[in-house]
Design a protein around this motif. Structure first.
Motif, short mmCIF file in Angstrom:
data_model
loop_
_atom_site.label_atom_id
_atom_site.label_comp_id
_atom_site.label_asym_id
_atom_site.label_seq_id
_atom_site.Cartn_x
_atom_site.Cartn_y
_atom_site.Cartn_z
N HIS A 234 32.31 -20.45 8.51
CA HIS A 234 32.97 -20.52 6.94
C HIS A 234 34.37 -20.81 6.98
O HIS A 234 34.80 -21.08 5.90
N GLU A 235 35.20 -20.80 8.02
CA GLU A 235 36.59 -21.20 7.83
C GLU A 235 37.33 -21.78 9.01
O GLU A 235 36.92 -21.28 10.25
N GLU A 236 38.12 -22.66 8.93
CA GLU A 236 38.86 -23.10 10.06
C GLU A 236 39.98 -21.88 10.56
O GLU A 236 40.59 -21.39 9.76
N SER A 237 40.04 -21.72 12.02
CA SER A 237 41.16 -20.87 12.46
C SER A 237 41.42 -21.46 13.79
O SER A 237 40.82 -22.22 14.50
N ASP A 238 42.41 -20.54 14.64
CA ASP A 238 42.49 -20.89 15.84
C ASP A 238 41.78 -20.20 17.07
O ASP A 238 41.71 -20.53 18.17
N PHE A 239 40.92 -19.47 16.27
CA PHE A 239 39.87 -18.77 17.47
C PHE A 239 38.81 -19.76 17.94
O PHE A 239 38.61 -20.79 17.14
N GLU A 240 38.20 -19.43 18.83
CA GLU A 240 37.13 -20.59 19.36
C GLU A 240 35.84 -19.65 19.86
O GLU A 240 35.53 -18.56 19.94
#
Length: 320
Positions: A234-240
């Protein structure tokens, strides 16, 4: 103390004391209660350390507080710091609950904060706490709790503390519980900790936000913060996200239900004396995770999906 490694189930529940600071109808408290009682609060600005190293008597619980009363701090006389013991490790016997006065902090130790109210960082060391309660090494163990309580005394004779608390404004502006839990811990082994993360719905993590949110944070020595988490559709993040449904690769999956698993590394450097692991919460009850120590042993399992709530993760791993 019998053990240097434990996994402990701990409840961190707090109540909140709220009174009004003046009679300005624009204050947020007046939106929630019709006839507020004029009094005083100790607002939590930050919890700077809530781990006590049982092998270091100078290890200290630290919290930054702001006092507010109907005369904007002028009524504060002092703060009494009390400590209580909560035995969570019956393997070494059960120590009866105890409470004692650790110290008194005068109003003169506070200074004017950013909004003109008295503010100070208050601490109590492990040595001060056990001495005040008369505890010995046979009475406590890793994973037990020392509860730090505050009593705010005013110059007009009134006092406020945990026993006069209510839950009217939990988590809102005042955030004034008057008591905090501090976990008996130790120096963690340095090295790489593996965090394996899972989402049962397949759209990635939604922690403290409906569209993603924060990750697990690890605060080293009360200052350096490391954050790891799992991505969200649902959103961009630095997590993978590194896991995919059986028989499918990333390019074959192609929709929001591909975000089931992730793995991250938390490196604790040599010389680190404390590591506080915190979980931000689980918005929809779809999250679980596991933490492995540098030697490969499982040191924390969050349980079934949605089982672990927000807060300090109750596990202790000690260096040899």
């Amino acid at each position: 103390m019998k053990n240097i490694f434990k996994i402990i189930a701990i409840l961190f529940g707090f109540s909140v004391l709220i009174y009004s600071c003046d009679k300005d109808p624009d204050k947020p408290v007046y939106d929630l209660i019709e006839s507020p009682e004029t009094g005083a609060v100790l607002r939590t600005i930050s919890i700077d350390n809530n781990l006590l190293d049982v092998f270091n008597p100078e290890s200290a619980f630290k919290v930054t507080l702001e006092e507010q009363d109907e005369e904007n701090g002028a009524l504060m006389e002092n703060i009494e710091v009390l400590v209580a013991f909560n035995d969570r490790t019956p393997d070494n016997g059960t120590t009866p609950p105890s409470e004692a006065m650790a110290k008194t902090i005068p109003a003169s130790d506070f200074s004017s904060g950013p909004i003109g109210l008295p503010r100070a960082t208050v601490s109590v060391t492990f040595g001060e706490a056990v001495s005040a309660m008369g505890l010995t090494e046979d009475d406590y163990d890793l994973g037990d709790i020392i509860v730090v309580k505050f009593r705010l005394n005013l110059t007009d004779g009134r006092s406020f503390g945990p026993e006069s608390s209510s839950s009217v404004l939990t988590g809102i502006y005042f955030n004034s519980p008057f008591q905090y839990n501090s976990l008996l811990s130790c120096t963690p082994p340095p090295g790489d900790y593996v965090v394996k993360m899972f989402d049962s719905f397949g759209d990635g993590w939604q922690t403290d936000g409906g569209n993603g949110g924060s990750g697990i944070t690890v605060v080293l020595d009360g200052s350096t913060t490391i954050e790891v988490g799992m991505c969200s559709y649902h959103e961009e993040s630095d997590f993978e996200c590194t896991g995919w449904p059986s028989g499918q690769g990333e390019n074959e999956c192609g929709d929001q239900y591909c975000f089931f698993e992730a793995e991250a590394i938390v490196t604790i450097p040599e010389g680190t004396t404390s590591a506080a692991w915190n979980f931000p919460g689980d918005q929809y009850g779809e999250i679980r995770f596991e933490i492995y120590a540098p030697d490969g042993s499982l040191v924390f399992d969050s349980g079934d999906f949605g089982e672990t709530g927000a807060g300090l993760l109750p596990f202790v791993v000690c260096a040899d």
